[in-house]
Enzyme design. Structure first.
Site, mmCIF file in Angstrom:
data_model
loop_
_atom_site.group_PDB
_atom_site.id
_atom_site.type_symbol
_atom_site.label_atom_id
_atom_site.label_comp_id
_atom_site.label_asym_id
_atom_site.label_seq_id
_atom_site.Cartn_x
_atom_site.Cartn_y
_atom_site.Cartn_z
ATOM 1 N N GLY A 20 79.047 16.825 54.253
ATOM 2 C CA GLY A 20 78.882 15.509 54.868
ATOM 3 C C GLY A 20 77.626 15.436 55.722
ATOM 4 O O GLY A 20 76.917 14.422 55.744
ATOM 5 N N CYS B 279 93.493 16.560 54.542
ATOM 6 C CA CYS B 279 92.565 16.459 55.673
ATOM 7 C C CYS B 279 93.313 16.276 56.988
ATOM 8 O O CYS B 279 92.876 16.727 58.034
ATOM 9 C CB CYS B 279 91.577 15.325 55.448
ATOM 10 N N LYS C 273 80.822 9.691 42.136
ATOM 11 C CA LYS C 273 80.766 11.100 41.751
ATOM 12 C C LYS C 273 82.040 11.771 42.260
ATOM 13 O O LYS C 273 82.169 12.079 43.441
ATOM 14 C CB LYS C 273 79.547 11.796 42.358
ATOM 15 N N GLY D 159 84.731 14.394 52.269
ATOM 16 C CA GLY D 159 84.644 15.816 51.948
ATOM 17 C C GLY D 159 84.508 16.620 53.217
ATOM 18 O O GLY D 159 84.899 16.169 54.295
ATOM 19 N N GLY D 160 83.935 17.798 53.084
ATOM 20 C CA GLY D 160 83.848 18.708 54.211
ATOM 21 C C GLY D 160 82.685 18.403 55.142
ATOM 22 O O GLY D 160 81.750 17.661 54.778
ATOM 23 N N GLU E 289 88.618 24.340 60.142
ATOM 24 C CA GLU E 289 89.545 23.801 59.147
ATOM 25 C C GLU E 289 89.762 24.838 58.044
ATOM 26 O O GLU E 289 88.813 25.231 57.376
ATOM 27 C CB GLU E 289 88.949 22.524 58.553
ATOM 28 N N GLU F 298 83.972 10.472 55.771
ATOM 29 C CA GLU F 298 85.360 10.874 56.069
ATOM 30 C C GLU F 298 85.408 12.380 55.900
ATOM 31 O O GLU F 298 85.404 12.880 54.776
ATOM 32 C CB GLU F 298 86.326 10.209 55.080
ATOM 33 N N GLU G 141 83.634 17.879 41.233
ATOM 34 C CA GLU G 141 83.393 18.489 39.923
ATOM 35 C C GLU G 141 84.605 19.254 39.404
ATOM 36 O O GLU G 141 84.714 19.501 38.209
ATOM 37 C CB GLU G 141 82.163 19.402 39.957
HETATM 38 P P1 NAD Z 1 83.216 19.158 49.708
HETATM 39 O O1 NAD Z 1 82.450 18.710 50.885
HETATM 40 O O2 NAD Z 1 82.982 20.522 49.171
HETATM 41 O O3 NAD Z 1 82.968 18.184 48.479
HETATM 42 C C1 NAD Z 1 83.230 16.791 48.559
HETATM 43 C C2 NAD Z 1 82.370 16.084 47.548
HETATM 44 O O4 NAD Z 1 81.003 16.205 47.962
HETATM 45 C C3 NAD Z 1 82.433 16.680 46.147
HETATM 46 O O5 NAD Z 1 82.348 15.635 45.204
HETATM 47 C C4 NAD Z 1 81.192 17.546 46.103
HETATM 48 O O6 NAD Z 1 80.702 17.772 44.802
HETATM 49 C C5 NAD Z 1 80.219 16.712 46.916
HETATM 50 N N1 NAD Z 1 79.098 17.436 47.509
HETATM 51 C C6 NAD Z 1 79.028 18.737 47.858
HETATM 52 N N2 NAD Z 1 77.812 19.008 48.368
HETATM 53 C C7 NAD Z 1 77.102 17.863 48.375
HETATM 54 C C8 NAD Z 1 75.783 17.497 48.774
HETATM 55 N N3 NAD Z 1 74.927 18.377 49.284
HETATM 56 N N4 NAD Z 1 75.405 16.223 48.636
HETATM 57 C C9 NAD Z 1 76.256 15.299 48.138
HETATM 58 N N5 NAD Z 1 77.496 15.581 47.701
HETATM 59 C C10 NAD Z 1 77.929 16.857 47.823
HETATM 60 O O7 NAD Z 1 84.753 18.921 50.056
HETATM 61 P P2 NAD Z 1 86.006 19.308 49.179
HETATM 62 O O8 NAD Z 1 86.156 20.794 49.280
HETATM 63 O O9 NAD Z 1 85.924 18.664 47.836
HETATM 64 O O10 NAD Z 1 87.173 18.560 49.965
HETATM 65 C C11 NAD Z 1 87.782 19.097 51.062
HETATM 66 C C12 NAD Z 1 87.252 18.468 52.336
HETATM 67 O O11 NAD Z 1 87.409 17.061 52.293
HETATM 68 C C13 NAD Z 1 88.018 18.919 53.552
HETATM 69 O O12 NAD Z 1 87.120 19.216 54.597
HETATM 70 C C14 NAD Z 1 88.863 17.710 53.900
HETATM 71 O O13 NAD Z 1 89.242 17.644 55.256
HETATM 72 C C15 NAD Z 1 87.969 16.597 53.511
HETATM 73 N N6 NAD Z 1 88.744 15.369 53.304
HETATM 74 C C16 NAD Z 1 88.693 14.391 54.265
HETATM 75 C C17 NAD Z 1 89.450 13.239 54.123
HETATM 76 C C18 NAD Z 1 89.448 12.165 55.171
HETATM 77 O O14 NAD Z 1 90.026 11.120 54.943
HETATM 78 N N7 NAD Z 1 88.833 12.358 56.320
HETATM 79 C C19 NAD Z 1 90.231 13.078 52.974
HETATM 80 C C20 NAD Z 1 90.250 14.077 52.021
HETATM 81 C C21 NAD Z 1 89.491 15.220 52.198
#
Ligand code: NAD
Length: 505
Positions: A240, A296, A182, A235-236, A399, A257, A185
């Site tokens: 997470g 990140c 996934k 993700g965030g 962040e 991550e 979006e």
């Molecule tokens: P996000 O958490 O909003 O979304 C990440 C993904 O999770 C998206 O596909 C989103 O649709 C999905 N998602 C959202 N809510 C969910 C839920 N309840 N259940 C399952 N999936 C869900 O993050 P973002 O805004 O897309 O990305 C930015 C974040 O990602 C930042 O915090 C950044 O630090 C982190 N990031 C970390 C790394 C790493 O290697 N540690 C790399 C890239 C980005």
């Protein structure tokens, strides 16, 4: 890049389809906020169909991917890398438009994606058939083998859409898993294109499935689905945490991550010549502002020795104000827009709170004037340097994920280390010094998953990537990045079985 019938962006069991509900979503170019693609907006029903397909492919799929010899799996991954190299230009351009980065950044991303496929192909191909364990008897043959974890749910963010996907897809396939991915979006396009490349490389139907759609429906269903064995999420922290909670109910393997609040520690001796000063400033600029800070591991906290602070910050702010912002496809543009209106609003609120808390604005802090290469409707924001910050401030603790650099100062090595470690995260950090012994000492004390000495940002596919603290659980890349996608199995064979006679009867 064969397909693209608009809206048929859900791939289940080798077939492209629309969402069951028929819902769609427009994908916007962040440089002008205009739609340039339409994708299917999947939900829980589409997710269930995709997981069923991945389950069937794992348990008894036509191509029998989990039991395909390792050499064949590695050969397929190498073909994927070759196809990525072939499609570097269109994919790099697509990534640039989708995520708002420059085309050059997009191209570099695609090269790194191909590198990930090649690395995991080589890693898995070089392995033996298991680890023989000495059981202390010639009658016992004992071996530990690795098996694929099963059906993997892969959830990715918008900042490095295809790169983050490749750090999951390449090891998952190398290990013999099937998966449902996934993508974010708001940036799903290159991941959709990769699914076509996997099929072109010969991956059997059902092994690679994709559901485009939001996190709270598709992502949440993947995390809780009883037929998913493993969830790997990037993700965030907030999302997470929800993923980890949902996955715990069925005791899935979980890899997370998450975010970072990464220190860039500069000692005065790193600025002792004009050349060294120029390098340290240049790298601090790059650490904080590449991809508008939506990284990140962005070096968003400059922690600089008090004696060089004024000179360092003045030069940094001057150079930050000269960064050329614009649409990523325009020649000479150095930095693109933020990915969305929501992301820019978040950045603006952090800058406002920092100023209220006493930070001093040295550059940026506002939207730039529109220009020919920078439409008024795009989500641009100026690279921002906030001086005189301290660790109590929200902008220093949380962040921001945007082009905002905070400045803190120190007088002693101990103080520098304490500041650098004073974060709930622990993804990455750097130390700049001309003193090799100090560099080693500080690096050893930093509680971060990656530590750079006199550098910032490089990573290697051979070296694990991931975080301490709330930056996550598990590692991507390196041998540990493959191990995430496996179960270990101990096979204990008795070559001369005899009765145990524990029970008399
Ligand atoms: P996000 O958490 O909003 O979304 C990440 C993904 O999770 C998206 O596909 C989103 O649709 C999905 N998602 C959202 N809510 C969910 C839920 N309840 N259940 C399952 N999936 C869900 O993050 P973002 O805004 O897309 O990305 C930015 C974040 O990602 C930042 O915090 C950044 O630090 C982190 N990031 C970390 C790394 C790493 O290697 N540690 C790399 C890239 C980005």
């Amino acid at each position: 890049m064969a397909r693209q019938q608009a809206q048929r962006t859900i791939h289940v069991d080798g077939q492209w389809r629309e969402a069951v509900s028929g819902a769609t979503r427009e994908i916007l170019d962040p440089a002008d906020a205009l739609p340039f693609a339409v994708v299917a907006e999947g939900d829980g029903k589409d997710t269930d169909l995709a997981v069923e397909a991945a389950r069937r492919a794992f348990d008894a799929g036509a191509g029998d991917w989990p039991r395909t010899p390792v050499a064949e799996r590695a050969a397929l991954l190498r073909r994927v890398a070759d196809l990525l190299a072939r499609d570097r230009e269109p994919l790099g351009l697509l990534e640039s438009r989708d995520a708002g980065k420059t085309v050059e950044e997009g191209r570099i991303d695609i090269d790194c994606v191909a590198d990930a496929f090649r690395y995991f192909a080589d890693l898995v191909a070089a392995e033996g058939a298991g680890r023989v364990v000495d059981a202390g008897s010639p009658d016992i043959h004992s071996v530990v083998v690795h098996e694929p974890a099963g059906v993997c749910a892969l959830i990715t963010p918008w900042n490095y859409p295809l790169l983050q996907a490749s750090w999951k897809i390449a090891p998952a396939l190398a290990a013999g898993n099937t998966f449902v991915i996934k993508p974010s979006e708001i940036t799903p396009l290159t991941t959709i294109a990769l699914i076509d490349l996997l099929a072109e490389a010969g991956l059997p139907a059902g092994v690679a499935n994709i559901v485009t759609g939001p996190g709270h429906t598709v992502g949440a269903r993947l995390a809780e689905h009883p037929d998913v064995d493993l969830v790997s999420f990037t993700g965030g922290l907030t999302s997470g945490t929800k993923v980890a909670q949902a996955a715990a109910v069925t005791v899935k393997k979980v890899a997370l991550e998450l975010g970072g609040k990464n220190p860039n520690v500069v000692f005065a001796d790193a600025c002792s010549t004009d050349e060294a000063f120029d390098t340290a400033v240049d790298q601090a600029l790059n650490a904080a502002f590449i991809h508008s800070g939506q990284v990140c591991s962005a070096g968003a906290r400059l922690i600089v020795e008090e004696s060089v602070r004024e000179r360092f910050v003045a030069e940094l702010a001057h150079r930050a104000s000269k960064i050329r912002l614009g649409r990523g496809t325009e020649d000479g543009v150095e930095c693109g827009p933020l990915v969305s209106e929501q992301q820019r609003a978040k950045v603006e609120s952090y800058v406002a709170s920092a100023l209220e808390e006493g930070a001093v604005l040295r550059s940026g802090g506002k939207r730039p004037e529109p220009s020919a290469e920078r439409p008024a409707t795009g989500y641009f924001y100026e690279p921002t340097v906030l001086d005189q910050c301290d660790r109590e401030m929200k902008v220093v603790r949380e962040e921001v994920f945007g082009p905002v650099l905070t400045v803190e100062t120190f007088r002693t090595e101990d103080e520098a280390v304490a500041l650098a470690n004073d974060t709930e995260y622990g993804l990455a950090g750097a130390v700049w010094t001309a003193d090799a012994a100090r560099a080693r000492r500080v690096a050893a004390r930093l509680r971060h998953g990656t530590v750079w000495i006199n550098d910032f940002h490089p990573y290697l596919p051979q070296a694990e990537w991931g975080g301490f603290g709330r930056s996550g659980v598990g590692r991507e890349l390196g041998p540990a990045g493959l191990a995430e996608y496996r179960e270990s199995k101990h096979v204990y064979q008795n070559l001369a079985p005899r009765p145990v006679r524990w029970f008399a009867g």
